[in-house]
Enzyme design. Structure first.
Site, PDB file in Angstrom:
ATOM      1  N   THR A 194       0.863   4.903   4.834  1.00  0.00           N
ATOM      2  CA  THR A 194       0.237   3.835   5.625  1.00  0.00           C
ATOM      3  C   THR A 194       1.312   2.878   6.144  1.00  0.00           C
ATOM      4  OG1 THR A 194      -1.575   3.951   4.027  1.00  0.00           O
ATOM      5  CG2 THR A 194      -1.665   2.167   5.614  1.00  0.00           C
ATOM      6  N   GLY A 195       2.297   2.606   5.307  1.00  0.00           N
ATOM      7  CA  GLY A 195       3.400   1.729   5.733  1.00  0.00           C
ATOM      8  C   GLY A 195       4.122   2.293   6.946  1.00  0.00           C
ATOM      9  N   GLU A 232       3.906  10.478  -5.593  1.00  0.00           N
ATOM     10  CA  GLU A 232       3.263   9.405  -6.349  1.00  0.00           C
ATOM     11  C   GLU A 232       1.837   9.863  -6.678  1.00  0.00           C
ATOM     12  OE1 GLU A 232       2.214   5.782  -4.232  1.00  0.00           O
ATOM     13  OE2 GLU A 232       2.956   4.614  -5.912  1.00  0.00           O
ATOM     14  N   GLU A 255       5.550  -3.456   0.963  1.00  0.00           N
ATOM     15  CA  GLU A 255       5.652  -3.096  -0.465  1.00  0.00           C
ATOM     16  C   GLU A 255       4.916  -1.772  -0.622  1.00  0.00           C
ATOM     17  OE1 GLU A 255       7.419  -4.679  -2.515  1.00  0.00           O
ATOM     18  OE2 GLU A 255       7.577  -6.725  -1.775  1.00  0.00           O
ATOM     19  N   GLY A 302       0.829  -1.205   0.000  1.00  0.00           N
ATOM     20  CA  GLY A 302       0.000   0.000   0.000  1.00  0.00           C
ATOM     21  C   GLY A 302       0.858   1.247   0.000  1.00  0.00           C
TER      22      GLY A 302
HETATM   23  P1  NAD Z   1      -3.399   2.307   1.221  1.00  0.00           P
HETATM   24  O1  NAD Z   1      -2.146   2.364   2.012  1.00  0.00           O
HETATM   25  O2  NAD Z   1      -4.352   3.429   1.312  1.00  0.00           O
HETATM   26  O3  NAD Z   1      -4.231   1.008   1.594  1.00  0.00           O
HETATM   27  C1  NAD Z   1      -3.646  -0.284   1.521  1.00  0.00           C
HETATM   28  C2  NAD Z   1      -4.348  -1.161   2.525  1.00  0.00           C
HETATM   29  O4  NAD Z   1      -4.033  -0.706   3.837  1.00  0.00           O
HETATM   30  C3  NAD Z   1      -5.864  -1.147   2.407  1.00  0.00           C
HETATM   31  O5  NAD Z   1      -6.370  -2.447   2.633  1.00  0.00           O
HETATM   32  C4  NAD Z   1      -6.265  -0.208   3.533  1.00  0.00           C
HETATM   33  O6  NAD Z   1      -7.581  -0.439   4.002  1.00  0.00           O
HETATM   34  C5  NAD Z   1      -5.225  -0.555   4.589  1.00  0.00           C
HETATM   35  N1  NAD Z   1      -4.972   0.471   5.594  1.00  0.00           N
HETATM   36  C6  NAD Z   1      -5.177   1.797   5.513  1.00  0.00           C
HETATM   37  N2  NAD Z   1      -4.810   2.404   6.663  1.00  0.00           N
HETATM   38  C7  NAD Z   1      -4.347   1.441   7.485  1.00  0.00           C
HETATM   39  C8  NAD Z   1      -3.803   1.428   8.799  1.00  0.00           C
HETATM   40  N3  NAD Z   1      -3.681   2.556   9.513  1.00  0.00           N
HETATM   41  N4  NAD Z   1      -3.420   0.261   9.337  1.00  0.00           N
HETATM   42  C9  NAD Z   1      -3.534  -0.882   8.627  1.00  0.00           C
HETATM   43  N5  NAD Z   1      -4.043  -0.951   7.379  1.00  0.00           N
HETATM   44  C10 NAD Z   1      -4.435   0.204   6.811  1.00  0.00           C
HETATM   45  O7  NAD Z   1      -2.941   2.043  -0.289  1.00  0.00           O
HETATM   46  P2  NAD Z   1      -3.878   1.975  -1.564  1.00  0.00           P
HETATM   47  O8  NAD Z   1      -4.296   3.368  -1.888  1.00  0.00           O
HETATM   48  O9  NAD Z   1      -4.907   0.916  -1.385  1.00  0.00           O
HETATM   49  O10 NAD Z   1      -2.872   1.419  -2.675  1.00  0.00           O
HETATM   50  C11 NAD Z   1      -2.077   2.241  -3.462  1.00  0.00           C
HETATM   51  C12 NAD Z   1      -0.666   2.275  -2.924  1.00  0.00           C
HETATM   52  O11 NAD Z   1      -0.139   0.962  -2.909  1.00  0.00           O
HETATM   53  C13 NAD Z   1       0.265   3.079  -3.787  1.00  0.00           C
HETATM   54  O12 NAD Z   1       1.103   3.847  -2.967  1.00  0.00           O
HETATM   55  C14 NAD Z   1       1.077   2.018  -4.519  1.00  0.00           C
HETATM   56  O13 NAD Z   1       2.337   2.422  -4.959  1.00  0.00           O
HETATM   57  C15 NAD Z   1       1.159   0.966  -3.470  1.00  0.00           C
HETATM   58  N6  NAD Z   1       1.483  -0.320  -4.076  1.00  0.00           N
HETATM   59  C16 NAD Z   1       2.752  -0.808  -3.923  1.00  0.00           C
HETATM   60  C17 NAD Z   1       3.107  -2.008  -4.536  1.00  0.00           C
HETATM   61  C18 NAD Z   1       4.504  -2.559  -4.407  1.00  0.00           C
HETATM   62  O14 NAD Z   1       4.714  -3.691  -4.798  1.00  0.00           O
HETATM   63  N7  NAD Z   1       5.454  -1.810  -3.883  1.00  0.00           N
HETATM   64  C19 NAD Z   1       2.167  -2.699  -5.295  1.00  0.00           C
HETATM   65  C20 NAD Z   1       0.885  -2.175  -5.409  1.00  0.00           C
HETATM   66  C21 NAD Z   1       0.547  -0.974  -4.792  1.00  0.00           C
END
Ligand code: NAD
Length: 493
Positions: free
Chosen positions: A231-232, A384, A249, A227
């Protein structure tokens, strides 16, 4: 009429304790297509208990048995190819030609790969002395929380789920709030494949509550997260309380470098694919273009021309190449970046406004947008954007291109376009990114590792390396001397 879905806990389909639900919206037209339970702490606790209860038996199965169940799941995925593809297209907006021909087959292939390679995972015997036997064994970690993003709802899940399961872990999946339906379907197919109850659980709901509760839970051994970088970072903080293992990731802002000797036409083909696949909603999407000054005008002109040919429209139509972006707030965020870039010294070469087609007015469509004459300090080049919006920048020397490419907090991927493979390899070694392609951008295989550095995270998906992510290596030492007192005890005597 919106279809009502339930969460999967311990092999049962359940509603949230309070009965609350959230809606899933089709981004192509803004219509509600489904509701899913708005799970909370009760469901997280129930899912952890179910996964923990299922763990001993699942972990004790010979790997060959787990492999066969993965193969069965892979077959079921292909048997349901059309329905999974349609579901993903409806919840996410990704064109059906992509979900049918890329996402679903790749999910099935990925499981086949894990089913095969897991059977070759071994420990080692270590040459530490004739008086002992020292060995390593690989063991599953326990209950794994898998928190996944919306940009490839099925694939990002399978990458982690397959590896975690085949190595003997049980899993709780927290799919993205805006696109949770394919994960629920995969949970259903896992049960149909004969994977025992409680081994795969799927709980839906907001990341800030359900996701975070999973990260906090002491019964969860590891979080596999894909994600956003923000968030990470939050997950890292929360996970520190239980010193939980993490795989992260995260986001990317990926450089596409066109060297002086590049074949411009090939680079343009690669640029179109790298920038617009999945409407640019790809962590590895090419978004920062660094083009040698001698080729810049030709590249820009051809890239703009090629970008105009992409058919945007109804993602359920097989002719459509560009669907909408996944949700309204995301479209609005992209618009904000575009408006800011328009006010900067960057030169708008293409797009920059909503598509004119009235048939698209209710969907969250973003036109391919190219800005020229960019500099690395612009938001457009630093953040991004996660949409079909890119910036082009000139450079004079290879060293300048390397410096520009590395001038980012991210480190996920980059590509170099050149006819001189040696020069490409030398440059690749100097780019800070988890993957560097030469004369390609975006291609991945089951066999090749995927994962970034810097603020793009750590750990690997794909390849045999992901199996390490979901096992712990235990060292076992056996004394062979049979002696009560060893020479080294003398140090205390
Ligand atoms: P996001 O971080 O908003 O959400 C990802 C997941 O995390 C979702 O299931 C969300 O509900 C959950 N989440 C949100 N807040 C949280 C918290 N505080 N604690 C635990 N879980 C939580 O990301 P997104 O918008 O769904 O996805 C897009 C992002 O993902 C982009 O930044 C993209 O680059 C990244 N991404 C990275 C890879 C990789 O391989 N590096 C691959 C695909 C997507």
């Amino acid at each position: 009429m919106a279809e009502k879905y339930k969460a999967l806990i311990g092999g049962e389909w359940v509603e949230a304790a309070g009965g609350e639900t959230t809606t899933v919206i089709n981004p192509a037209n803004g219509q509600v297509i489904a509701t899913v339970p708005k799970c909370g702490i009760e469901e997280v606790n129930a899912a952890v208990s179910a996964a923990a209860a299922a763990f001993p038996e699942w972990a004790a199965k010979p790997v060959g048995e787990r492999s066969k169940l993965l193969l069965k799941l892979s077959q079921l995925i292909m048997a349901n190819q059309e329905s999974i593809a349609k579901l993903e297209t409806m919840e996410h907006g990704s064109p059906i030609r992509k979900t049918m021909n890329f996402d679903v087959p790749l999910c099935a292939e990925q499981l086949e790969y894990f089913a095969g390679v897991a059977r070759g995972v071994t420990g080692e015997t270590l040459p530490v002395g004739p008086w002992c036997m020292s060995m390593t064994v690989r063991q599953p970690l326990g209950v794994i929380g898998l928190i996944t993003p919306w940009n490839f709802p099925a694939l990002m899940l399978i990458w982690k789920l397959g590896a975690a399961l085949v190595m003997g872990n049980t899993c709780i999946v927290k799919p993205p709030s805006i696109a949770p339906l394919t994960a629920l379907k995969l949970g259903e197919l896992a049960m149909e494949a004969g994977i025992p109850k409680g081994v795969v659980n799927v709980i839906t709901g907001p990341g800030g509550t359900v996701g975070e509760a999973l990260v906090e839970h002491p019964g969860v051994a590891k979080i596999g997260f894909t994600g956003d970088t923000a968030t990470g970072k939050r997950i890292m903080k929360v996970a520190s309380d239980t010193v939980k293992q993490l795989g992260l990731e995260l986001g990317g802002k990926n450089a596409f470098i066109v060297l002086e000797d590049a074949d411009v036409d090939s680079a343009v083909e690669g640029a179109v694919f790298g920038a617009y696949f999945n409407s640019g909603q790809v962590c590895a999407a090419a978004s920062r273009f660094y083009v040698h000054e001698s080729l810049y005008d030709e590249f820009a002109e051809k890239f703009v021309a090629a970008s105009k040919t992409l058919k945007m429209g109804d993602p359920t139509d097989f002719a459509t190449v560009l669907g909408p972006v996944a949700y309204k707030a995301h479209r609005d965020k992209i618009d904000t970046f575009v408006e800011k870039a328009k006010k900067s010294s960057a030169k708008l070469l293409l797009g920059g406004e909503r598509p004119a087609d009235p048939a698209l007015k209710d969907g969250y469509f973003v036109s391919p947008t190219i800005f020229g004459d960019c500099t690395n300090d612009m938001d457009l080049m630093r953040h991004e954007i996660f949409g079909p919006v890119v910036g082009l920048c000139r450079f004079k020397t290879p060293d300048e291109a390397i410096a520009l490419a590395n001038d980012t907090p991210y480190g996920l991927s980059a590509s170099i376009w050149t006819k001189d493979t040696r020069a490409g390899l030398v440059m690749a070694s100097q780019i800070n990114a988890g993957t560097v392609w030469i004369n390609e951008h975006l291609i991945i295989f089951c066999e090749t590792p995927w994962g970034g550095c810097k603020e793009s995270g750590w750990g690997k998906d794909l390849s045999t390396m992901v199996l390490d992510e979901y096992t712990m290596t235990k060292h076992i030492y056996v004394d062979l001397t049979g002696q009560p007192a060893k020479p080294w005890y003398a140090i205390l005597k």
